[in-house]
Design a protein around this motif. Structure first.
Motif, PDB file in Angstrom:
ATOM      1  N   VAL A   1      12.149 151.506  58.303  1.00 40.15           N
ATOM      2  CA  VAL A   1      12.846 150.219  58.544  1.00 40.15           C
ATOM      3  C   VAL A   1      12.158 149.465  58.784  1.00 40.15           C
ATOM      4  O   VAL A   1      11.338 147.258  58.566  1.00 40.15           O
ATOM      5  CB  VAL A   1      13.732 149.906  59.123  1.00 40.15           C
ATOM      6  CG1 VAL A   1      14.810 149.059  59.502  1.00 40.15           C
ATOM      7  CG2 VAL A   1      14.850 151.318  58.395  1.00 40.15           C
ATOM      8  N   LEU A   2      10.880 149.377  59.723  1.00 38.20           N
ATOM      9  CA  LEU A   2       9.792 148.734  60.615  1.00 38.20           C
ATOM     10  C   LEU A   2       8.995 148.069  60.054  1.00 38.20           C
ATOM     11  O   LEU A   2       8.027 146.602  60.370  1.00 38.20           O
ATOM     12  CB  LEU A   2       9.339 149.344  62.257  1.00 38.20           C
ATOM     13  CG  LEU A   2       8.290 148.887  63.125  1.00 38.20           C
ATOM     14  CD1 LEU A   2       9.432 146.988  63.965  1.00 38.20           C
ATOM     15  CD2 LEU A   2       7.672 149.627  63.824  1.00 38.20           C
ATOM     16  N   GLU A   3       8.262 149.494  58.818  1.00 37.27           N
ATOM     17  CA  GLU A   3       6.852 148.972  58.464  1.00 37.27           C
ATOM     18  C   GLU A   3       7.250 147.628  57.798  1.00 37.27           C
ATOM     19  O   GLU A   3       6.173 146.785  57.293  1.00 37.27           O
ATOM     20  CB  GLU A   3       6.834 149.973  57.663  1.00 37.27           C
ATOM     21  CG  GLU A   3       4.966 149.721  56.884  1.00 37.27           C
ATOM     22  CD  GLU A   3       4.227 151.625  56.701  1.00 37.27           C
ATOM     23  OE1 GLU A   3       4.073 151.145  55.389  1.00 37.27           O
ATOM     24  OE2 GLU A   3       3.644 151.909  58.069  1.00 37.27           O
ATOM     25  N   PRO A   4       7.889 147.765  56.744  1.00 35.00           N
ATOM     26  CA  PRO A   4       8.469 146.861  56.168  1.00 35.00           C
ATOM     27  C   PRO A   4       8.248 145.129  57.112  1.00 35.00           C
ATOM     28  O   PRO A   4       7.927 143.892  56.410  1.00 35.00           O
ATOM     29  CB  PRO A   4       9.330 146.317  54.725  1.00 35.00           C
ATOM     30  CG  PRO A   4      10.144 147.424  55.559  1.00 35.00           C
ATOM     31  CD  PRO A   4       8.979 148.150  56.499  1.00 35.00           C
ATOM     32  N   LEU A   5       9.390 144.959  58.177  1.00 33.37           N
ATOM     33  CA  LEU A   5       9.384 144.237  59.264  1.00 33.37           C
ATOM     34  C   LEU A   5       7.659 143.480  59.166  1.00 33.37           C
ATOM     35  O   LEU A   5       8.000 141.546  59.395  1.00 33.37           O
ATOM     36  CB  LEU A   5      10.402 144.524  60.438  1.00 33.37           C
ATOM     37  CG  LEU A   5      11.889 144.311  59.623  1.00 33.37           C
ATOM     38  CD1 LEU A   5      12.813 145.125  60.690  1.00 33.37           C
ATOM     39  CD2 LEU A   5      12.284 143.740  59.041  1.00 33.37           C
ATOM     40  N   ILE A   6       7.219 144.208  59.672  1.00 33.17           N
ATOM     41  CA  ILE A   6       5.644 143.685  60.277  1.00 33.17           C
ATOM     42  C   ILE A   6       4.860 143.620  58.586  1.00 33.17           C
ATOM     43  O   ILE A   6       4.339 142.208  58.698  1.00 33.17           O
ATOM     44  CB  ILE A   6       5.271 145.207  60.770  1.00 33.17           C
ATOM     45  CG1 ILE A   6       5.667 145.583  61.518  1.00 33.17           C
ATOM     46  CG2 ILE A   6       3.845 145.070  60.985  1.00 33.17           C
ATOM     47  CD1 ILE A   6       5.278 146.550  62.702  1.00 33.17           C
ATOM     48  N   LEU A   7       4.871 144.440  58.032  1.00 32.88           N
ATOM     49  CA  LEU A   7       3.869 144.429  56.666  1.00 32.88           C
ATOM     50  C   LEU A   7       4.209 142.914  55.881  1.00 32.88           C
ATOM     51  O   LEU A   7       3.315 142.055  54.864  1.00 32.88           O
ATOM     52  CB  LEU A   7       3.801 144.871  55.640  1.00 32.88           C
ATOM     53  CG  LEU A   7       3.202 145.899  56.211  1.00 32.88           C
ATOM     54  CD1 LEU A   7       3.363 147.426  55.330  1.00 32.88           C
ATOM     55  CD2 LEU A   7       1.566 146.432  57.267  1.00 32.88           C
ATOM     56  N   GLU A   8       5.487 142.486  56.272  1.00 30.72           N
ATOM     57  CA  GLU A   8       5.849 141.416  54.802  1.00 30.72           C
ATOM     58  C   GLU A   8       6.365 139.909  55.844  1.00 30.72           C
ATOM     59  O   GLU A   8       7.160 138.960  55.144  1.00 30.72           O
ATOM     60  CB  GLU A   8       7.677 141.692  54.868  1.00 30.72           C
ATOM     61  CG  GLU A   8       7.041 143.332  52.962  1.00 30.72           C
ATOM     62  CD  GLU A   8       8.752 143.170  52.747  1.00 30.72           C
ATOM     63  OE1 GLU A   8       9.270 143.040  52.801  1.00 30.72           O
ATOM     64  OE2 GLU A   8       8.676 144.349  51.947  1.00 30.72           O
ATOM     65  N   GLY A   9       5.696 139.643  57.274  1.00 29.23           N
ATOM     66  CA  GLY A   9       6.095 138.701  58.044  1.00 29.23           C
ATOM     67  C   GLY A   9       7.124 138.795  58.390  1.00 29.23           C
ATOM     68  O   GLY A   9       7.355 137.479  59.660  1.00 29.23           O
ATOM     69  N   GLU A  10       8.400 139.093  58.398  1.00 27.22           N
ATOM     70  CA  GLU A  10       9.627 139.303  59.292  1.00 27.22           C
ATOM     71  C   GLU A  10       9.685 139.460  60.639  1.00 27.22           C
ATOM     72  O   GLU A  10      10.612 138.461  61.607  1.00 27.22           O
ATOM     73  CB  GLU A  10      10.731 140.303  58.324  1.00 27.22           C
ATOM     74  CG  GLU A  10      11.459 140.243  57.429  1.00 27.22           C
ATOM     75  CD  GLU A  10      11.518 138.686  57.238  1.00 27.22           C
ATOM     76  OE1 GLU A  10      12.674 138.233  57.912  1.00 27.22           O
ATOM     77  OE2 GLU A  10      11.374 137.720  56.387  1.00 27.22           O
ATOM     78  N   LEU A  11       8.712 140.076  60.990  1.00 26.32           N
ATOM     79  CA  LEU A  11       8.367 139.905  62.403  1.00 26.32           C
ATOM     80  C   LEU A  11       7.790 138.886  62.633  1.00 26.32           C
ATOM     81  O   LEU A  11       8.091 138.453  64.598  1.00 26.32           O
ATOM     82  CB  LEU A  11       7.280 141.504  63.165  1.00 26.32           C
ATOM     83  CG  LEU A  11       8.799 142.300  64.372  1.00 26.32           C
ATOM     84  CD1 LEU A  11       9.805 142.213  64.905  1.00 26.32           C
ATOM     85  CD2 LEU A  11       7.110 143.140  64.632  1.00 26.32           C
TER      86      LEU A  11
END
Length: 304
Positions: free
Chosen positions: A267-277
């Motif tokens: 769950v975390l990885e796309p939040l980081i890589l797609e700029g959501e975080l």
């Protein structure tokens, strides 16, 4: 004789019952999913990371935890952590053993845990791994130290050396407190003022008691955002002879719950890589810096 045996049997039964009551059950991944709730431990009264506002949990860690829970189709339940003497104590109290004041209460995952191999495999005086029952994983943010100053009293802060001549406020018993009191053979010590919290140190800056303050970058940026004062500025970060100036933050689960760790990482990885975080941090007025693991990924992609 039978009476003695009966008393002994009752005593042994009571001891067993108490021992079993003292055992805290770690929820397996399937049990967590079935419950519909993800229990996340995070530090109380710790803005901008985690705190309460109007009775509701707020902060970047709270928002991240909510996204993680949603990614697993779960609701978030916050377990507030009152810091003990060390992080090892906090991990014991919330991840693998529990606290005697909260019998039977454990979190499924804890946030804001150092993602650091040296810390993860730290040993006690007997050579035993202190946190052997804990898995630390999923770095989600890089943190660093930051100084803010009032440009009406200091022209610039290229290095902490200027605090040989200007007072600076820090939280008592913090890394900045120990660092500024000892660096340059202690020449900054007399100008280092100690306060119960970074918010009180920052208030002292606003009131002119000190000319600067030093804390974690997100804390400083949050306080600057709240102050909205054009004369309070971020300093260049130059900290001679300081051991660890940047570090990565991640999560922790019980070592028996690696399945949960794998699911949270997905769950975390796309939040980081797609700029959501990064957007989440920006909504609180904060800079976001990729943890080292993802900086390496970004460098590899850019080099292709």
């Amino acid at each position: 004789m039978n009476a003695v045996r009966l008393v002994l049997s009752l005593w042994l039964a009571l001891c067993c019952a108490l021992a079993q009551a003292d055992v805290v059950k770690v929820r397996a991944f399937d049990d967590i999913i079935e419950s519909g709730v993800l229990k996340v431990a995070m530090y109380e009264n710790f803005p901008p990371y985690s705190y309460q506002q109007d009775g509701q949990p707020r902060g970047v860690d709270v928002e991240l935890a909510r996204k993680l829970a949603e990614g697993l189709d779960l609701k978030l339940e916050v377990l507030w952590v009152t810091p003990d003497e060390t992080l090892d104590d906090d991990l014991r109290n919330f991840i693998w053993k529990g606290h005697y004041l909260r019998p039977g209460v454990l979190a499924d995952v804890m946030l804001r845990v150092p993602y650091d191999r040296e810390f993860a495999y730290k040993r006690n005086e007997l050579g035993e791994v202190i946190n052997e029952l804990v898995v630390m994983f999923a770095p989600y943010q890089r943190e660093r130290w930051q100084t803010a100053y009032d440009d009406r009293r200091i022209d610039e802060v290229p290095s902490v050396a200027v605090f040989q001549y200007h007072p600076i406020g820090v939280e008592v018993d913090s890394v900045p407190s120990f660092y500024l009191s000892s660096v340059f053979e202690g020449r900054l010590a007399k100008h280092t003022h100690h306060y119960p919290s970074i918010r009180e140190a920052f208030a002292a800056l606003q009131q002119g008691e000190v000319d600067a303050t030093m804390a974690m970058r997100a804390e400083i940026e949050w306080l600057l955002e709240q102050a909205d004062d054009k004369h309070l500025k971020l300093a260049e970060n130059a900290y001679p002879n300081m051991g660890k100036q940047v570090w990565d933050l991640g999560m922790a689960v019980h070592e028996s719950n690696r399945q949960l760790a794998y699911a949270l990482e997905e769950v975390l990885e796309p939040l980081i890589l797609e700029g959501e975080l990064e957007k989440l941090y920006a909504s609180y007025g904060l800079s976001y810096e990729l943890p080292g693991l993802y900086q390496d990924v970004e460098s590899d992609v850019a080099g292709r």
